[in-house]
Write a protein that holds these residues in place. Structure first.
Motif, PDB file in Angstrom:
ATOM      1  N   THR B   6      35.327  74.936  19.673  1.00 28.25           N
ATOM      2  CA  THR B   6      35.859  73.641  20.054  1.00 28.25           C
ATOM      3  C   THR B   6      34.923  72.560  19.530  1.00 28.25           C
ATOM      4  O   THR B   6      33.908  72.851  18.901  1.00 28.25           O
ATOM      5  CB  THR B   6      36.069  73.554  21.584  1.00 28.25           C
ATOM      6  N   SER B  14      35.835  73.671  11.281  1.00 26.58           N
ATOM      7  CA  SER B  14      36.452  74.524  10.253  1.00 26.58           C
ATOM      8  C   SER B  14      35.398  75.132   9.352  1.00 26.58           C
ATOM      9  O   SER B  14      35.469  76.317   9.021  1.00 26.58           O
ATOM     10  CB  SER B  14      37.422  73.719   9.390  1.00 26.58           C
ATOM     11  N   GLU B  81      44.189  77.936  13.081  1.00 26.26           N
ATOM     12  CA  GLU B  81      43.786  76.539  13.078  1.00 26.26           C
ATOM     13  C   GLU B  81      45.020  75.659  13.166  1.00 26.26           C
ATOM     14  O   GLU B  81      45.785  75.602  12.230  1.00 26.26           O
ATOM     15  CB  GLU B  81      43.005  76.260  11.783  1.00 26.26           C
ATOM     16  N   ASP B  82      45.266  74.959  14.269  1.00 26.03           N
ATOM     17  CA  ASP B  82      44.456  74.974  15.470  1.00 26.03           C
ATOM     18  C   ASP B  82      45.353  74.891  16.699  1.00 26.03           C
ATOM     19  O   ASP B  82      46.543  74.685  16.572  1.00 26.03           O
ATOM     20  CB  ASP B  82      43.468  73.795  15.466  1.00 26.03           C
ATOM     21  N   VAL B 117      40.427  77.999  16.459  1.00 24.00           N
ATOM     22  CA  VAL B 117      39.871  76.642  16.432  1.00 24.00           C
ATOM     23  C   VAL B 117      40.699  75.753  17.350  1.00 24.00           C
ATOM     24  O   VAL B 117      41.928  75.730  17.273  1.00 24.00           O
ATOM     25  CB  VAL B 117      39.867  76.064  14.999  1.00 24.00           C
ATOM     26  N   THR B 118      40.020  75.054  18.251  1.00 21.07           N
ATOM     27  CA  THR B 118      40.710  74.081  19.094  1.00 21.07           C
ATOM     28  C   THR B 118      39.966  72.761  18.991  1.00 21.07           C
ATOM     29  O   THR B 118      39.160  72.560  18.090  1.00 21.07           O
ATOM     30  CB  THR B 118      40.865  74.589  20.541  1.00 21.07           C
ATOM     31  N   ASN B 119      40.247  71.854  19.915  1.00 23.05           N
ATOM     32  CA  ASN B 119      39.696  70.507  19.797  1.00 23.05           C
ATOM     33  C   ASN B 119      39.378  69.987  21.182  1.00 23.05           C
ATOM     34  O   ASN B 119      40.099  70.271  22.131  1.00 23.05           O
ATOM     35  CB  ASN B 119      40.764  69.618  19.163  1.00 23.05           C
TER      36      ASN B 119
END
Lengths: 108, 171
Positions: B6, B14, B81-82, B117-119
């Motif tokens: 995150t 990335s 992603e993502d 992959v997250t945010n």
């Protein structure tokens, strides 16, 4: 070069000053990125220039990337550019310190 | 091994994910791309990511919805992603957000290695409208489910991984 980062008002500037007496402190670097973009300077060019002109500086910035994607294109561009410039500086920094509630975490 | 990364926008998630993948087997590498290309800005972003992945032996699957239906073979080495884009597509393009977490768990169980992959979209202090708040709440739930099933979780801070859970694989 040393880098101090954190969310808004987390005490990164105070930490930078107290841990580096006498050093050149560059504050609000995230705003410098915005000004650079307005002048047509890329984040890569800005980071390279800072490293060249102030190799011993202490750079202080707010982290601004942890929110919902902004509606305005220039805000999105700025956010990306701050991330890019700070990634480049972090990779070259001797130390990276992240402030949370005034407490510094040395992450590099 | 399942890995969750995150971090904020542009923080180098990335690039770190790709470094992790570099240390994993080349065979069976799959890139699951969830972003829909809607305009020049997203096209440019896709192009940048594509250029960085070139030469790493990924098969790319454009998979904006229904992750569970993606043809990912057992034993794959996958990079997803993502999550924010996947959730936005499920919520706003006629999907079903409830399937995201179970689909993730099934994918993780099937893959030899999975990097998710997250945010972090939770810390700008802005009071958003109800729909955006609901999106944030659901993304937080999905992130938590993903962390739960991960062996290693980290927040990437301007290219530096800060461990949240487990131990970083050697890269």
């Amino acid at each position: 070069m040393k880098l101090y980062i954190g969310g808004a008002y987390q005490g990164q500037e105070e930490l930078a000053r107290s841990e580096n007496p006498g050093a050149l402190i560059v504050t609000n670097f995230h705003e410098t990125v915005r000004e650079a973009l307005l002048c047509g300077e890329t984040p890569d060019a800005l980071a390279a220039r800072v490293l060249r002109e102030h190799p011993d500086a202490v750079i202080v910035a707010d982290e601004i990337g942890a929110g919902i994607v902004p509606l305005a294109a220039e805000d999105r561009l700025w956010r990306e550019a701050v991330g890019r410039a700070l990634c480049l500086l972090a990779q070259r920094a001797q130390t990276v310190t992240r402030a949370v509630c005034g407490i510094g975490m040395r992450i590099k | 091994m399942t890995i969750l990364l995150t971090g904020g926008s542009g923080c180098g998630k990335s690039a770190y994910a790709e470094r992790l993948i570099d240390a994993m087997p080349r065979e069976g590498r799959v890139y699951l791309a969830t972003m829909r290309v809607a305009d020049d800005e997203s096209a440019l972003r896709v192009e940048r990511h594509r250029a960085r992945r070139a030469g790493r032996g990924f098969r790319t699957l454009e998979w904006p919805l229904a992750l569970g239906e993606a043809p990912v073979a057992a034993g794959s080495v996958a990079l997803l992603e993502d999550l924010p884009n996947l959730l936005a597509n499920e919520m706003f393009s006629g999907g079903d957000w409830r399937r995201v977490a179970p689909d993730l768990a099934a994918l993780a169980a099937k893959c030899r290695h999975l990097v998710i992959v997250t945010n972090d979209v939770f810390s700008d202090g802005v009071a958003y409208d109800g729909q955006t708040r609901e999106y944030m709440r659901r993304l937080a739930l999905i992130n938590r489910a993903a962390a739960e099933l991960s062996d290693y979780a980290a927040e990437v801070v301007y290219s530096i991984p800060v461990t949240l859970k487990g131990e970083a694989p050697c890269v």
